[in-house]
Motif scaffolding. Structure first.
Motif, PDB file in Angstrom:
ATOM      1  N   GLN A  81       0.840  -1.166  -0.179  1.00 23.10           N
ATOM      2  CA  GLN A  81       0.049   0.035  -0.072  1.00 23.10           C
ATOM      3  C   GLN A  81       0.914   1.139  -0.049  1.00 23.10           C
ATOM      4  O   GLN A  81       0.489   2.274  -0.401  1.00 23.10           O
ATOM      5  N   LEU A  82       1.954   1.269   0.732  1.00 20.31           N
ATOM      6  CA  LEU A  82       2.897   2.196   0.627  1.00 20.31           C
ATOM      7  C   LEU A  82       3.356   2.357  -0.574  1.00 20.31           C
ATOM      8  O   LEU A  82       3.690   3.679  -1.130  1.00 20.31           O
ATOM      9  N   PHE A  83       3.733   1.649  -1.473  1.00 25.41           N
ATOM     10  CA  PHE A  83       4.326   1.598  -2.804  1.00 25.41           C
ATOM     11  C   PHE A  83       3.264   2.121  -3.595  1.00 25.41           C
ATOM     12  O   PHE A  83       3.492   3.165  -4.584  1.00 25.41           O
ATOM     13  N   VAL A 110       3.957   5.774  -5.320  1.00 22.75           N
ATOM     14  CA  VAL A 110       3.867   5.808  -6.705  1.00 22.75           C
ATOM     15  C   VAL A 110       2.814   6.858  -7.502  1.00 22.75           C
ATOM     16  O   VAL A 110       3.133   7.645  -8.509  1.00 22.75           O
ATOM     17  N   LEU A 111       1.698   6.830  -6.676  1.00 17.94           N
ATOM     18  CA  LEU A 111       0.567   7.773  -7.253  1.00 17.94           C
ATOM     19  C   LEU A 111       0.546   8.998  -6.849  1.00 17.94           C
ATOM     20  O   LEU A 111      -0.399   9.876  -6.696  1.00 17.94           O
ATOM     21  N   ASP A 112       1.535   9.273  -5.845  1.00 17.62           N
ATOM     22  CA  ASP A 112       1.791  10.622  -5.069  1.00 17.62           C
ATOM     23  C   ASP A 112       0.580  11.052  -4.410  1.00 17.62           C
ATOM     24  O   ASP A 112       0.187  11.818  -4.183  1.00 17.62           O
ATOM     25  N   ILE A 164       3.749  -4.564  -6.917  1.00 14.30           N
ATOM     26  CA  ILE A 164       4.840  -3.652  -7.258  1.00 14.30           C
ATOM     27  C   ILE A 164       5.016  -3.582  -8.901  1.00 14.30           C
ATOM     28  O   ILE A 164       5.301  -2.548  -9.417  1.00 14.30           O
ATOM     29  N   GLU A 165       4.728  -4.958  -9.710  1.00 13.61           N
ATOM     30  CA  GLU A 165       4.639  -4.805 -11.196  1.00 13.61           C
ATOM     31  C   GLU A 165       3.598  -3.545 -11.674  1.00 13.61           C
ATOM     32  O   GLU A 165       4.090  -2.759 -12.456  1.00 13.61           O
ATOM     33  N   ALA A 166       2.442  -3.670 -11.174  1.00 13.72           N
ATOM     34  CA  ALA A 166       1.438  -2.907 -11.429  1.00 13.72           C
ATOM     35  C   ALA A 166       2.049  -1.128 -11.198  1.00 13.72           C
ATOM     36  O   ALA A 166       1.755  -0.240 -11.946  1.00 13.72           O
ATOM     37  N   ALA A 167       2.668  -0.932 -10.182  1.00 17.90           N
ATOM     38  CA  ALA A 167       3.009   0.232  -9.654  1.00 17.90           C
ATOM     39  C   ALA A 167       4.118   0.601 -10.549  1.00 17.90           C
ATOM     40  O   ALA A 167       4.215   1.856 -11.387  1.00 17.90           O
ATOM     41  N   ILE A 168       5.149  -0.194 -10.946  1.00 18.15           N
ATOM     42  CA  ILE A 168       5.878   0.292 -12.296  1.00 18.15           C
ATOM     43  C   ILE A 168       5.275   0.553 -13.373  1.00 18.15           C
ATOM     44  O   ILE A 168       5.771   1.426 -13.932  1.00 18.15           O
ATOM     45  N   GLN A 216      -6.390   0.428  -6.627  1.00 20.93           N
ATOM     46  CA  GLN A 216      -5.954   1.811  -6.642  1.00 20.93           C
ATOM     47  C   GLN A 216      -5.101   2.255  -7.836  1.00 20.93           C
ATOM     48  O   GLN A 216      -5.461   3.198  -8.549  1.00 20.93           O
ATOM     49  N   ILE A 217      -4.134   1.236  -8.060  1.00 20.37           N
ATOM     50  CA  ILE A 217      -3.132   1.603  -9.071  1.00 20.37           C
ATOM     51  C   ILE A 217      -3.962   1.311 -10.452  1.00 20.37           C
ATOM     52  O   ILE A 217      -3.695   2.125 -11.600  1.00 20.37           O
ATOM     53  N   GLY A 218      -4.757   0.430 -10.546  1.00 22.30           N
ATOM     54  CA  GLY A 218      -5.496   0.236 -12.033  1.00 22.30           C
ATOM     55  C   GLY A 218      -6.505   1.264 -12.438  1.00 22.30           C
ATOM     56  O   GLY A 218      -6.166   1.929 -13.501  1.00 22.30           O
TER      57      GLY A 218
END
Length: 214
Positions: free
Chosen positions: A79-81, A85-87, A154-158, A196-198
């Motif tokens: 969740q921190l990542f 990533v999303l600021d 992590i991969e999605a965040a990248i 969230q990342i999606g």
């Protein structure tokens, strides 16, 4: 090897920046040193040979060029990542603590941290190469262990940082390939971070000029 980490830096005005970064690690075996004699403890640092590689123009890069200091963190908090990533980190000053060395702010909740000082700065394409020396280090919390859903986040965040580089169809296909790992092995935190990342990936894709799909 490259370590997917969280890096904290401090601006000249004292603002804390928390960002994901993949530093190169020249001696990764140092990261897995266990407890006991020679273990990582504050004031007795072991140095795995980090090379920070920030993108020019980023807040992390600007802070590093000014202070030449950072704290690198090993953590499995996906969740921190995602938030980094999303600021979407609010009040980063509440997430860190002070140590005896000036210019470093380790996270209160992480597995390991390394306070590093940059030894040299070399521009290389869109990034800088910044070899570091560890001045202090510590272990805070146990590591959860390996989990496929955490790696998928992590991969999605990248991928979220590369929406301007990857054609939308290819990027969406990569996100879709990660989805079964979430469905099969995720807990609530991993599911929330992945969703969230999606959503952010889709928002970013809609706001930029369309890239060719080939």
């Amino acid at each position: 090897m490259i370590l997917e980490s969280i890096v904290t830096t401090v601006s000249p005005s004292g603002d804390i920046n928390i960002a994901p970064m993949g530093p190169w690690v020249n001696q990764p075996e140092v990261l897995s040193t266990g407890s006991g004699e020679g273990a990582l403890t504050e004031g007795l640092p072991r140095d795995p040979g980090f090379v920070l590689r920030p993108f020019a123009g980023s807040r992390t890069c600007d802070n590093l060029l000014q202070s030449r200091r950072a704290t690198i963190h090993v953590t499995d908090d996906v969740q921190l990542f995602a938030d980094a990533v999303l600021d979407q980190i609010e009040h980063p000053e509440h997430m860190v603590r002070q140590i005896q060395h000036d210019g470093f702010r380790p996270l209160k909740h992480c597995h390991q941290w390394f306070a590093v000082e940059i030894q040299s700065i070399t521009p290389e394409g869109p990034k800088y190469q910044m070899p570091c020396q560890v001045l202090a280090s510590g272990i805070e919390l146990p590591m959860f262990g390996l989990n496929r859903a955490k790696h998928a986040v992590i991969e999605a965040a990248i991928l979220a940082t590369r929406t301007h580089l990857i054609a939308p169809a290819h990027l969406r296909a990569q996100v879709a390939a990660l989805t079964p790992l979430i469905e099969k092995t995720a807990g609530e935190s991993e599911r929330a971070a992945f969703d969230q990342i999606g959503l952010e990936i889709e928002r970013r894709l809609k706001q930029q000029p369309e890239l060719p799909n080939s």
